[in-house]
Design an enzyme around this catalytic site. Structure first.
Site, PDB file in Angstrom:
ATOM      1  N   HIS A  57      -9.409   1.555   5.062  1.00  0.00           N
ATOM      2  CA  HIS A  57      -8.115   1.634   5.743  1.00  0.00           C
ATOM      3  C   HIS A  57      -8.250   2.604   6.931  1.00  0.00           C
ATOM      4  O   HIS A  57      -9.002   3.580   6.864  1.00  0.00           O
ATOM      5  CB  HIS A  57      -7.051   2.143   4.758  1.00  0.00           C
ATOM      6  CG  HIS A  57      -5.673   2.084   5.316  1.00  0.00           C
ATOM      7  ND1 HIS A  57      -5.193   3.052   6.168  1.00  0.00           N
ATOM      8  CD2 HIS A  57      -4.684   1.166   5.184  1.00  0.00           C
ATOM      9  CE1 HIS A  57      -3.957   2.736   6.531  1.00  0.00           C
ATOM     10  NE2 HIS A  57      -3.624   1.593   5.942  1.00  0.00           N
ATOM     11  N   GLY A  73       2.919   2.130  10.654  1.00  0.00           N
ATOM     12  CA  GLY A  73       3.909   3.189  10.483  1.00  0.00           C
ATOM     13  C   GLY A  73       4.702   3.512  11.735  1.00  0.00           C
ATOM     14  O   GLY A  73       5.375   4.533  11.799  1.00  0.00           O
ATOM     15  N   GLU A  76      -6.510   4.953   7.916  1.00  0.00           N
ATOM     16  CA  GLU A  76      -6.278   6.367   7.574  1.00  0.00           C
ATOM     17  C   GLU A  76      -7.501   6.980   6.903  1.00  0.00           C
ATOM     18  O   GLU A  76      -7.788   8.162   7.071  1.00  0.00           O
ATOM     19  CB  GLU A  76      -5.024   6.489   6.696  1.00  0.00           C
ATOM     20  CG  GLU A  76      -3.768   6.262   7.526  1.00  0.00           C
ATOM     21  CD  GLU A  76      -2.605   5.648   6.768  1.00  0.00           C
ATOM     22  OE1 GLU A  76      -2.599   5.663   5.521  1.00  0.00           O
ATOM     23  OE2 GLU A  76      -1.689   5.126   7.439  1.00  0.00           O
ATOM     24  N   ASN A  91       0.871  -1.174   0.000  1.00  0.00           N
ATOM     25  CA  ASN A  91       0.000   0.000   0.000  1.00  0.00           C
ATOM     26  C   ASN A  91       0.909   1.226   0.000  1.00  0.00           C
ATOM     27  O   ASN A  91       1.508   1.554   1.016  1.00  0.00           O
ATOM     28  CB  ASN A  91      -0.886  -0.040   1.253  1.00  0.00           C
ATOM     29  CG  ASN A  91      -1.689   1.239   1.430  1.00  0.00           C
ATOM     30  OD1 ASN A  91      -1.808   2.045   0.504  1.00  0.00           O
ATOM     31  ND2 ASN A  91      -2.236   1.422   2.626  1.00  0.00           N
ATOM     32  N   GLU A 147      -5.267  -4.732  10.852  1.00  0.00           N
ATOM     33  CA  GLU A 147      -4.169  -3.777  11.003  1.00  0.00           C
ATOM     34  C   GLU A 147      -4.367  -2.994  12.297  1.00  0.00           C
ATOM     35  O   GLU A 147      -5.094  -1.980  12.309  1.00  0.00           O
ATOM     36  CB  GLU A 147      -4.164  -2.795   9.829  1.00  0.00           C
ATOM     37  CG  GLU A 147      -3.959  -3.456   8.480  1.00  0.00           C
ATOM     38  CD  GLU A 147      -3.390  -2.463   7.472  1.00  0.00           C
ATOM     39  OE1 GLU A 147      -2.282  -2.727   6.983  1.00  0.00           O
ATOM     40  OE2 GLU A 147      -4.012  -1.426   7.204  1.00  0.00           O
ATOM     41  N   SER A 185       3.622  -2.389  10.186  1.00  0.00           N
ATOM     42  CA  SER A 185       5.080  -2.494  10.289  1.00  0.00           C
ATOM     43  C   SER A 185       5.636  -3.856   9.848  1.00  0.00           C
ATOM     44  O   SER A 185       6.581  -4.368  10.451  1.00  0.00           O
ATOM     45  CB  SER A 185       5.539  -2.140  11.709  1.00  0.00           C
ATOM     46  OG  SER A 185       5.181  -0.798  12.011  1.00  0.00           O
ATOM     47  N   LYS A 200       0.137   4.283  -0.287  1.00  0.00           N
ATOM     48  CA  LYS A 200      -0.460   5.505   0.271  1.00  0.00           C
ATOM     49  C   LYS A 200      -0.177   6.682  -0.680  1.00  0.00           C
ATOM     50  O   LYS A 200      -0.123   6.467  -1.896  1.00  0.00           O
ATOM     51  CB  LYS A 200       0.060   5.746   1.697  1.00  0.00           C
ATOM     52  CG  LYS A 200      -0.088   4.479   2.546  1.00  0.00           C
ATOM     53  CD  LYS A 200       0.168   4.670   4.006  1.00  0.00           C
ATOM     54  CE  LYS A 200      -0.014   3.341   4.719  1.00  0.00           C
ATOM     55  NZ  LYS A 200       0.153   3.426   6.157  1.00  0.00           N
TER      56      LYS A 200
HETATM   57  P1  PGA Z   1       2.998   0.134   7.609  1.00  0.00           P
HETATM   58  O1  PGA Z   1       1.526   0.416   7.032  1.00  0.00           O
HETATM   59  O2  PGA Z   1       3.469  -1.156   6.988  1.00  0.00           O
HETATM   60  O3  PGA Z   1       3.813   1.319   7.185  1.00  0.00           O
HETATM   61  O4  PGA Z   1       2.866  -0.008   9.079  1.00  0.00           O
HETATM   62  C1  PGA Z   1       0.583  -0.603   6.863  1.00  0.00           C
HETATM   63  C2  PGA Z   1      -0.698  -0.065   6.291  1.00  0.00           C
HETATM   64  O5  PGA Z   1      -1.080   1.054   6.650  1.00  0.00           O
HETATM   65  O6  PGA Z   1      -1.366  -0.739   5.482  1.00  0.00           O
END
Ligand code: PGA
Length: 249
Positions: A94, A172, A96, A9, A166, A212, A11
């Site tokens: 997601h 992140g 976000e 992803n 998640e 992560s 983003k």
């Molecule tokens: P990350 O993000 O691997 O940077 O933790 C995962 C995601 O938001 O799908």
């Protein structure tokens, strides 16, 4: 047998040049695995990148779509637009999107229904925040999100959906859930699907872990019996790193 899904992803990252370069670089790695490999890219790159992966094992997905067919929704993209470019997958809900764009269990459910109606395979995200985890309500949050997302979706369609667990506190942050803890929650999600749809469907539904994920931890994550893949954010931006993730076996 559930076919593992390794998904990236991006983003809101990657220039067009970086994006093309990345896709050219990982196509070969994607063709050497029997897993499904997907990269979810910013909408503006969907058309160009989907034409680049034609005929390979690498798939291009969207990061969101609107729940309505068409109309006055400035800035949004529809399921039909994704179909026009041959886009097969879309991330839905997601964290976000929930946090910054006010998506709720209700809109997630509507988007999921629209994606399924249009033959787009959804990757629907659920996960608790740190506050919810520390408050001891993680399971009830996951239950509300899963039952909300799958409301009025029949079993035959539900098995097409991939769920991504998640935990928001792991996204992140470099703080991955312990593989055994991720397994516990993902096992719980499978139980919820089992209660709703029965074993035949729940055993077919893929459930991924995200938060992560890196080349150094994917192996232990993928060893867990209910974890059928990963959704990778930060580590999917570096082509050499993502290649290692694809080749985790
Ligand atoms: P990350 O993000 O691997 O940077 O933790 C995962 C995601 O938001 O799908």
């Amino acid at each position: 047998m559930r076919r593992p899904l390794i998904a990236g992803n991006w983003k809101m990252n990657m220039s067009v040049r970086e994006a093309e370069d990345f896709i050219d670089a990982i196509k070969k790695a994607a063709d050497t695995t029997s897993d499904e490999v997907l990269v979810c890219v910013p909408s503006i790159h969907l058309g160009l990148l989907s034409s680049k992966v034609f005929g390979s094992n690498l798939e291009i997905g969207a990061q969101t779509m609107h729940e309505e067919e068409k109309g006055a929704f400035t800035g949004e993209i529809s399921a039909d637009m994704l179909k026009d470019y041959g886009i097969s997958h879309c991330i839905i809900g997601h964290s976000e999107r929930r946090k910054f764009f006010n998506e709720t269990d209700v809109t997630v459910n509507l988007k999921l229904k629209k994606a399924l109606e249009k033959d787009i395979s959804p990757v629907v995200c659920v996960g608790e925040t740190l506050e919810e985890k520390e408050g001891g309500i993680a399971e009830s949050v996951i239950k509300r999100q899963i039952l909300g997302a799958f409301k009025d979706i029949p079993g035959k369609e539900a098995e097409i959906v991939a769920v991504a667990y998640e935990p928001v506190w792991a996204i992140g942050t470099g703080r991955t859930a312990e593989p055994e803890d991720a397994q516990k929650t993902i096992g719980y999600i499978r139980e919820l699907l089992d209660d709703k749809y029965g074993k035949e469907i729940s055993e077919k539904t893929r459930i991924l872990y995200g938060g992560s994920v890196k080349s150094s931890n994917i192996k232990n994550i993928m060893k867990q019996k209910d974890i059928d893949g990963v959704l990778v954010g930060g580590a999917s931006l570096d082509k050499d790193h993502f290649k290692k993730i694809i080749k985790y076996k």
